[in-house]
Design a protein around this motif. Structure first.
Motif, PDB file in Angstrom:
ATOM      1  N   LYS A 292       5.951   4.189  -5.981  1.00 55.84           N
ATOM      2  CA  LYS A 292       6.420   5.211  -5.041  1.00 55.84           C
ATOM      3  C   LYS A 292       6.530   4.638  -3.629  1.00 55.84           C
ATOM      4  N   PRO A 293       7.504   5.107  -2.831  1.00 56.79           N
ATOM      5  CA  PRO A 293       7.628   4.610  -1.454  1.00 56.79           C
ATOM      6  C   PRO A 293       6.557   5.152  -0.517  1.00 56.79           C
ATOM      7  N   SER A 294       5.983   6.298  -0.867  1.00 59.79           N
ATOM      8  CA  SER A 294       4.918   6.869  -0.049  1.00 59.79           C
ATOM      9  C   SER A 294       3.975   7.653  -0.958  1.00 59.79           C
ATOM     10  N   PHE A 295       2.806   8.010  -0.409  1.00 54.64           N
ATOM     11  CA  PHE A 295       1.772   8.646  -1.221  1.00 54.64           C
ATOM     12  C   PHE A 295       1.161   9.804  -0.441  1.00 54.64           C
ATOM     13  N   THR A 296       0.593  10.738  -1.155  1.00 57.59           N
ATOM     14  CA  THR A 296      -0.044  11.883  -0.507  1.00 57.59           C
ATOM     15  C   THR A 296      -1.491  11.552  -0.154  1.00 57.59           C
ATOM     16  N   PHE A 297      -2.088  12.411   0.693  1.00 59.40           N
ATOM     17  CA  PHE A 297      -3.506  12.245   1.000  1.00 59.40           C
ATOM     18  C   PHE A 297      -4.343  12.376  -0.275  1.00 59.40           C
ATOM     19  N   ARG A 298      -3.925  13.228  -1.192  1.00 62.13           N
ATOM     20  CA  ARG A 298      -4.638  13.388  -2.455  1.00 62.13           C
ATOM     21  C   ARG A 298      -4.631  12.067  -3.235  1.00 62.13           C
TER      22      ARG A 298
ATOM     23  N   ALA B 171       0.621  10.779   3.181  1.00 64.93           N
ATOM     24  CA  ALA B 171      -0.541  10.167   3.833  1.00 64.93           C
ATOM     25  C   ALA B 171      -0.105   9.210   4.940  1.00 64.93           C
ATOM     26  N   VAL B 172      -0.696   9.400   6.106  1.00 64.48           N
ATOM     27  CA  VAL B 172      -0.491   8.500   7.241  1.00 64.48           C
ATOM     28  C   VAL B 172      -1.856   7.980   7.676  1.00 64.48           C
ATOM     29  N   LEU B 173      -1.829   7.004   8.558  1.00 59.60           N
ATOM     30  CA  LEU B 173      -3.076   6.467   9.100  1.00 59.60           C
ATOM     31  C   LEU B 173      -3.492   7.351  10.268  1.00 59.60           C
ATOM     32  N   ARG B 174      -4.457   8.247  10.018  1.00 59.97           N
ATOM     33  CA  ARG B 174      -4.828   9.252  11.018  1.00 59.97           C
ATOM     34  C   ARG B 174      -5.394   8.628  12.293  1.00 59.97           C
ATOM     35  N   SER B 175      -5.998   7.464  12.172  1.00 57.75           N
ATOM     36  CA  SER B 175      -6.655   6.859  13.331  1.00 57.75           C
ATOM     37  C   SER B 175      -5.670   6.164  14.261  1.00 57.75           C
ATOM     38  N   GLU B 176      -4.412   6.057  13.826  1.00 59.20           N
ATOM     39  CA  GLU B 176      -3.418   5.364  14.641  1.00 59.20           C
ATOM     40  C   GLU B 176      -2.762   6.348  15.630  1.00 59.20           C
ATOM     41  N   PRO B 177      -2.263   5.831  16.764  1.00 58.02           N
ATOM     42  CA  PRO B 177      -1.549   6.706  17.704  1.00 58.02           C
ATOM     43  C   PRO B 177      -0.231   7.182  17.100  1.00 58.02           C
ATOM     44  N   ARG B 178       0.269   8.298  17.581  1.00 57.91           N
ATOM     45  CA  ARG B 178       1.544   8.805  17.082  1.00 57.91           C
ATOM     46  C   ARG B 178       2.702   7.968  17.623  1.00 57.91           C
ATOM     47  N   PRO B 179       3.787   7.786  16.857  1.00 51.79           N
ATOM     48  CA  PRO B 179       3.939   8.257  15.482  1.00 51.79           C
ATOM     49  C   PRO B 179       3.061   7.446  14.523  1.00 51.79           C
ATOM     50  N   GLN B 180       2.341   8.151  13.655  1.00 50.97           N
ATOM     51  CA  GLN B 180       1.389   7.491  12.771  1.00 50.97           C
ATOM     52  C   GLN B 180       2.118   6.829  11.599  1.00 50.97           C
TER      53      GLN B 180
ATOM     54  N   ARG C  94     -11.312   2.744  -6.311  1.00 54.01           N
ATOM     55  CA  ARG C  94     -11.493   1.354  -5.860  1.00 54.01           C
ATOM     56  C   ARG C  94     -12.955   1.051  -5.562  1.00 54.01           C
ATOM     57  N   ASP C  95     -13.626   1.996  -4.902  1.00 56.63           N
ATOM     58  CA  ASP C  95     -15.014   1.784  -4.492  1.00 56.63           C
ATOM     59  C   ASP C  95     -16.029   2.124  -5.576  1.00 56.63           C
ATOM     60  N   LYS C  96     -15.537   2.604  -6.739  1.00 54.36           N
ATOM     61  CA  LYS C  96     -16.444   3.062  -7.808  1.00 54.36           C
ATOM     62  C   LYS C  96     -17.463   4.038  -7.211  1.00 54.36           C
ATOM     63  N   GLU C  97     -16.925   4.996  -6.486  1.00 54.23           N
ATOM     64  CA  GLU C  97     -17.727   5.876  -5.629  1.00 54.23           C
ATOM     65  C   GLU C  97     -18.565   6.893  -6.399  1.00 54.23           C
ATOM     66  N   TYR C  98     -19.763   7.102  -5.895  1.00 53.47           N
ATOM     67  CA  TYR C  98     -20.647   8.195  -6.279  1.00 53.47           C
ATOM     68  C   TYR C  98     -20.960   8.969  -5.003  1.00 53.47           C
ATOM     69  N   LEU C  99     -21.248  10.248  -5.146  1.00 56.60           N
ATOM     70  CA  LEU C  99     -21.692  11.056  -4.016  1.00 56.60           C
ATOM     71  C   LEU C  99     -23.056  11.644  -4.342  1.00 56.60           C
TER      72      LEU C  99
ATOM     73  N   LEU D 141       2.890   5.241   7.887  1.00 55.54           N
ATOM     74  CA  LEU D 141       2.530   5.642   6.534  1.00 55.54           C
ATOM     75  C   LEU D 141       1.369   4.805   6.022  1.00 55.54           C
ATOM     76  N   TRP D 142       0.491   5.437   5.260  1.00 51.06           N
ATOM     77  CA  TRP D 142      -0.542   4.686   4.544  1.00 51.06           C
ATOM     78  C   TRP D 142       0.123   3.922   3.420  1.00 51.06           C
ATOM     79  N   GLN D 143      -0.134   2.632   3.350  1.00 54.01           N
ATOM     80  CA  GLN D 143       0.401   1.800   2.279  1.00 54.01           C
ATOM     81  C   GLN D 143      -0.746   1.071   1.583  1.00 54.01           C
ATOM     82  N   PRO D 144      -0.806   1.141   0.258  1.00 51.69           N
ATOM     83  CA  PRO D 144      -1.917   0.524  -0.470  1.00 51.69           C
ATOM     84  C   PRO D 144      -1.833  -0.994  -0.490  1.00 51.69           C
ATOM     85  N   THR D 145      -2.977  -1.619  -0.627  1.00 50.68           N
ATOM     86  CA  THR D 145      -3.039  -3.063  -0.805  1.00 50.68           C
ATOM     87  C   THR D 145      -2.665  -3.393  -2.250  1.00 50.68           C
ATOM     88  N   PRO D 146      -2.397  -4.668  -2.569  1.00 52.14           N
ATOM     89  CA  PRO D 146      -2.136  -5.029  -3.970  1.00 52.14           C
ATOM     90  C   PRO D 146      -3.269  -4.614  -4.904  1.00 52.14           C
TER      91      PRO D 146
END
Length: 233
Positions: free
Chosen positions: A178-184, A147-156, A193-198, A158-163
């Motif tokens: 883990k040092p990095s994480f997948t989009f999944r 997972a990378v930050l898609r909205s950032e310019p290249r090179p993008q 985190r958001d206790k999401e419903y759809l 890595l997405w890093q989680p907050t505490p």
């Protein structure tokens, strides 16, 4: 997980396909800054919005968009999604809420609150069990790439989680060291985190609360909501 799956199975009628899914009796909340805009200002991203008839419409009506597609949040997919995201407490086997309203003002000054059980015309409602199951089993292309930050310019970067997000990771089976994480994995964590419903399709019944400068919320009548929406049309 087996206990959760057993409860979910009983809640939805077990293996009896003829038994309709219980529409949860749970207060769901959505925070917004642009509730009447179908395009997110500044980003150009399609989103759910209240139309001139006072109904909350999803960004699209694709019949192939899945929960995992929606939660992953890729811009091209979000433009077609039939789902609207909310936050809410878990529901019991009987479909009733097991906690109070979940509200996160960080996502916007205005608040939309709906209860699927009180909106007979609304579509399917997916809770955390449904969403996490879909995220785990999805075969979405690229979902297991780093997972990378898609909205950032290249090179993008890595997405890093907050505490806060790292603390949630064990709940959804993700190793927080883990040092990095997948989009999944990112989608699983963000949704939990958001206790999401759809909620799928048009939402007819909801209460709208307009954020005030002091942070308080002013309830608007249905007509006032329609009047606000018509200003945008």
């Amino acid at each position: 997980m087996s206990d959760i799956m057993d409860a979910m199975d009983r809640r939805d009628g077990g293996n009896n396909a003829a038994t309709p899914r219980i529409k949860p009796d749970v207060p769901l909340s959505r925070r917004e800054n642009f509730a009447f805009d179908a395009i997110q200002p500044g980003y150009g991203t399609s989103k759910s919005a209240i139309d001139k008839h006072g109904k909350l419409q999803p960004a699209g009506d694709s019949v192939t968009t899945t929960a995992s597609d929606h939660v992953d949040g890729e811009k091209s997919i979000k433009a077609k999604t039939p789902y609207t995201s909310f936050s809410g407490p878990p529901v019991g086997v009987d479909g009733t809420a097991t906690g109070p309203l979940v509200d996160n003002p960080l996502y916007g000054k205005d608040r939309i609150v709906t209860n699927p059980a009180k909106d007979p015309k609304s579509g399917v409602v997916l809770d955390q069990f449904d969403i996490q199951r879909d995220l785990r089993t999805s075969t979405r292309p690229g979902f297991d790439e780093t997972a990378v930050l898609r909205s950032e310019p290249r090179p993008q970067p890595l997405w890093q989680p907050t505490p806060e997000e790292r603390a949630i990771m064990p709940q959804v089976g993700v190793d927080p060291e883990k040092p990095s994480f997948t989009f999944r994995e990112r989608a699983m964590v963000n949704s939990a985190r958001d206790k999401e419903y759809l909620v799928k399709g048009t939402i007819h019944e909801f209460d709208f609360f307009q954020g005030q400068p002091d942070g308080s919320l002013k309830p608007l009548s249905k007509q006032e909501v329609i009047d606000e929406a018509r200003k945008k049309s």
